[in-house]
Design an enzyme around this catalytic site. Structure first.
Site, short mmCIF file in Angstrom:
data_model
loop_
_atom_site.label_atom_id
_atom_site.label_comp_id
_atom_site.label_asym_id
_atom_site.label_seq_id
_atom_site.Cartn_x
_atom_site.Cartn_y
_atom_site.Cartn_z
N VAL A 56 0.82 -1.23 0.00
CA VAL A 56 0.00 0.00 0.00
C VAL A 56 0.84 1.27 0.00
O VAL A 56 0.32 2.36 -0.25
CB VAL A 56 -0.99 0.06 1.20
CG1 VAL A 56 -2.05 -1.00 1.08
CG2 VAL A 56 -0.26 -0.01 2.53
N TYR A 148 5.52 4.10 14.78
CA TYR A 148 4.15 3.55 14.79
C TYR A 148 3.19 4.56 15.41
O TYR A 148 2.14 4.87 14.85
CB TYR A 148 4.16 2.24 15.58
CG TYR A 148 2.85 1.50 15.61
CD1 TYR A 148 2.46 0.69 14.54
CD2 TYR A 148 1.98 1.60 16.69
CE1 TYR A 148 1.25 0.00 14.56
CE2 TYR A 148 0.78 0.92 16.73
CZ TYR A 148 0.41 0.12 15.66
OH TYR A 148 -0.78 -0.56 15.68
N ALA A 150 3.63 7.79 15.86
CA ALA A 150 3.54 9.02 15.05
C ALA A 150 2.66 8.78 13.83
O ALA A 150 1.83 9.63 13.46
CB ALA A 150 4.94 9.47 14.63
N LYS A 152 0.24 6.60 13.56
CA LYS A 152 -1.16 6.43 13.97
C LYS A 152 -1.79 7.78 14.34
O LYS A 152 -2.96 8.03 14.05
CB LYS A 152 -1.25 5.44 15.13
CG LYS A 152 -0.91 4.00 14.74
CD LYS A 152 -1.75 3.50 13.58
CE LYS A 152 -1.76 1.99 13.45
NZ LYS A 152 -2.53 1.55 12.28
N1 LIG Z 1 -3.60 -6.01 17.00
C1 LIG Z 1 -3.58 -4.92 17.76
O1 LIG Z 1 -3.45 -4.98 18.99
C2 LIG Z 1 -3.74 -3.54 17.14
C3 LIG Z 1 -3.95 -2.46 17.99
C4 LIG Z 1 -4.12 -1.20 17.44
C5 LIG Z 1 -4.07 -1.02 16.07
N2 LIG Z 1 -3.85 -2.10 15.26
C6 LIG Z 1 -3.80 -1.86 13.82
O2 LIG Z 1 -4.79 -2.64 13.18
C7 LIG Z 1 -4.36 -2.94 11.85
C8 LIG Z 1 -4.45 -4.44 11.62
O3 LIG Z 1 -3.59 -5.06 12.56
P1 LIG Z 1 -3.61 -6.63 12.87
O4 LIG Z 1 -3.42 -6.76 14.33
O5 LIG Z 1 -4.76 -7.29 12.20
O6 LIG Z 1 -2.22 -7.02 12.18
P2 LIG Z 1 -1.77 -8.30 11.32
O7 LIG Z 1 -0.27 -8.24 11.30
O8 LIG Z 1 -2.44 -9.54 11.81
O9 LIG Z 1 -2.34 -7.96 9.87
C9 LIG Z 1 -1.81 -6.88 9.11
C10 LIG Z 1 -2.00 -7.18 7.64
O10 LIG Z 1 -1.44 -6.07 6.90
C11 LIG Z 1 -0.68 -6.59 5.82
N3 LIG Z 1 0.35 -5.63 5.42
C12 LIG Z 1 1.45 -5.25 6.11
N4 LIG Z 1 2.16 -4.37 5.40
C13 LIG Z 1 1.48 -4.16 4.24
C14 LIG Z 1 1.71 -3.35 3.10
N5 LIG Z 1 2.78 -2.55 3.00
N6 LIG Z 1 0.81 -3.39 2.08
C15 LIG Z 1 -0.28 -4.19 2.16
N7 LIG Z 1 -0.55 -5.00 3.21
C16 LIG Z 1 0.33 -4.98 4.24
C17 LIG Z 1 -0.08 -7.88 6.37
O11 LIG Z 1 0.35 -8.75 5.32
C18 LIG Z 1 -1.24 -8.44 7.19
O12 LIG Z 1 -2.09 -9.26 6.41
C19 LIG Z 1 -2.95 -2.37 11.72
O13 LIG Z 1 -3.01 -1.10 11.11
C20 LIG Z 1 -2.49 -2.25 13.15
O14 LIG Z 1 -1.50 -1.27 13.32
C21 LIG Z 1 -3.69 -3.36 15.76
#
Ligand SMILES: NC(=O)c1ccc[n+]([C@@H]2O[C@H](COP(=O)([O-])OP(=O)(O)OC[C@H]3O[C@@H](n4cnc5c(N)ncnc54)[C@H](O)[C@@H]3O)[C@@H](O)[C@H]2O)c1
Length: 260
Positions: A56, A148, A150, A152
């Site tokens: 992305v 991360y 910054a 977010k």
């Molecule tokens: N899990 C948590 O505790 C948590 C908390 C707050 C925010 N988030 C946010 O929620 C979102 C999803 O997190 P998650 O926990 O499901 O993570 P995850 O690692 O399970 O899934 C993330 C997905 O993003 C894809 N990805 C990574 N880099 C990419 C890129 N450059 N282009 C396209 N796809 C890419 C990965 O292949 C993966 O399928 C993220 O933005 C994360 O920062 C997660």
């Protein structure tokens, strides 16, 4: 399939697993046609999702993915910016490559996808909804997560700017800021020791992590017509983590336990 999103087309970044997969499942249930933009192949492919493999943060790849949606679906109604990656180090030890990777994936990725989606939503004249995944870590300080946090916080800011830029075109732009959610991102942190289970739980008033569907539901709500007057907002979904000023409650203040 009939549902709140029937006839609508949604693109979800990072829908190959975790929170993105949970959002894809909810939108599919509600009748949307779903495209996933993910760097990796899905853990468990879902019938009805078109999985496109891309970064992305790469402008050319994002433009190609939207052209594919033009060809296959002819419209875009919903964009969910969810793709994410984590790199943990203190400021003085953070490799610049990791800094760029995290900022590029979260913030530049959101911008690139928003630009492509907004252009199409405006041209079609039917509005649309964008929901981006921010984080509690963009609101309170979590050591070692400089880029991360910054990125977010930047997602929340871009959400407000793009909401104002597009409101007259009936495009709504919002964000959801999850707290710790049970996904492989957290599993990786537990494995490499950058987080510990008890550190997470002790700061969460609800005393547990979120399940991915508990983040997906508010995302789907904000993407739906039920949220028709909400734009430029970040909904924090964190079990009370970021609003807690003091962890402990005096024993004499605590209510008596419920009668058996
Ligand atoms: N899990 C948590 O505790 C948590 C908390 C707050 C925010 N988030 C946010 O929620 C979102 C999803 O997190 P998650 O926990 O499901 O993570 P995850 O690692 O399970 O899934 C993330 C997905 O993003 C894809 N990805 C990574 N880099 C990419 C890129 N450059 N282009 C396209 N796809 C890419 C990965 O292949 C993966 O399928 C993220 O933005 C994360 O920062 C997660």
């Amino acid at each position: 399939m009939a549902g709140e999103f029937s006839g609508k087309v949604a693109a979800i970044t990072g829908a190959g697993r975790g929170i993105g997969d949970a959002i894809a499942l909810r939108l599919l249930d509600e009748g949307a046609k779903v495209f996933s933009f993910d760097l990796n192949a899905p853990d468990e492919p879902r019938d009805g999702v078109t999985y496109l493999t891309l970064d992305v943060g790469n402008p050319g790849s994002v433009a190609d993915a939207f052209r594919r949606i033009d060809q296959d679906a002819g419209q875009i109604d919903v964009l969910v910016n969810n793709a994410g990656v984590q790199r943990v180090a203190l400021a003085e030890n953070m490799p610049i490559e990791d800094w760029h990777l995290v900022i590029n994936t979260h913030l530049t990725g959101m911008h690139l996808c928003c630009a492509e989606a907004i252009r199409r939503m405006r041209a079609r004249g039917r509005g649309g909804a964008i929901v981006s995944i921010a984080s509690a870590a963009g609101i309170v300080a979590v050591p070692g997560r400089g880029p991360y946090s910054a990125a977010k916080a930047g997602i929340e800011s871009l959400t407000r700017v793009y909401a104002v830029e597009t409101a007259e075109a009936k495009i709504r732009v919002n964000a959801v800021a999850p707290g710790s959610t049970r996904t492989k991102l957290i599993d990786e942190g537990l494995r490499n020791g950058s987080i510990r289970g008890e550190w997470q739980i002790e700061r969460i008033p609800m005393g547990r992590l979120a399940e991915p569907w508990e983040i997906a539901d508010p995302v789907v709500y904000l993407a739906s017509d039920r949220a028709s007057y909400i734009t430029g907002q970040t909904l924090v979904v964190d079990g009370g983590w970021t609003v807690q000023g003091m962890v402990h409650i005096a024993d004499w203040l605590k209510p008596a336990p419920p009668a058996e």
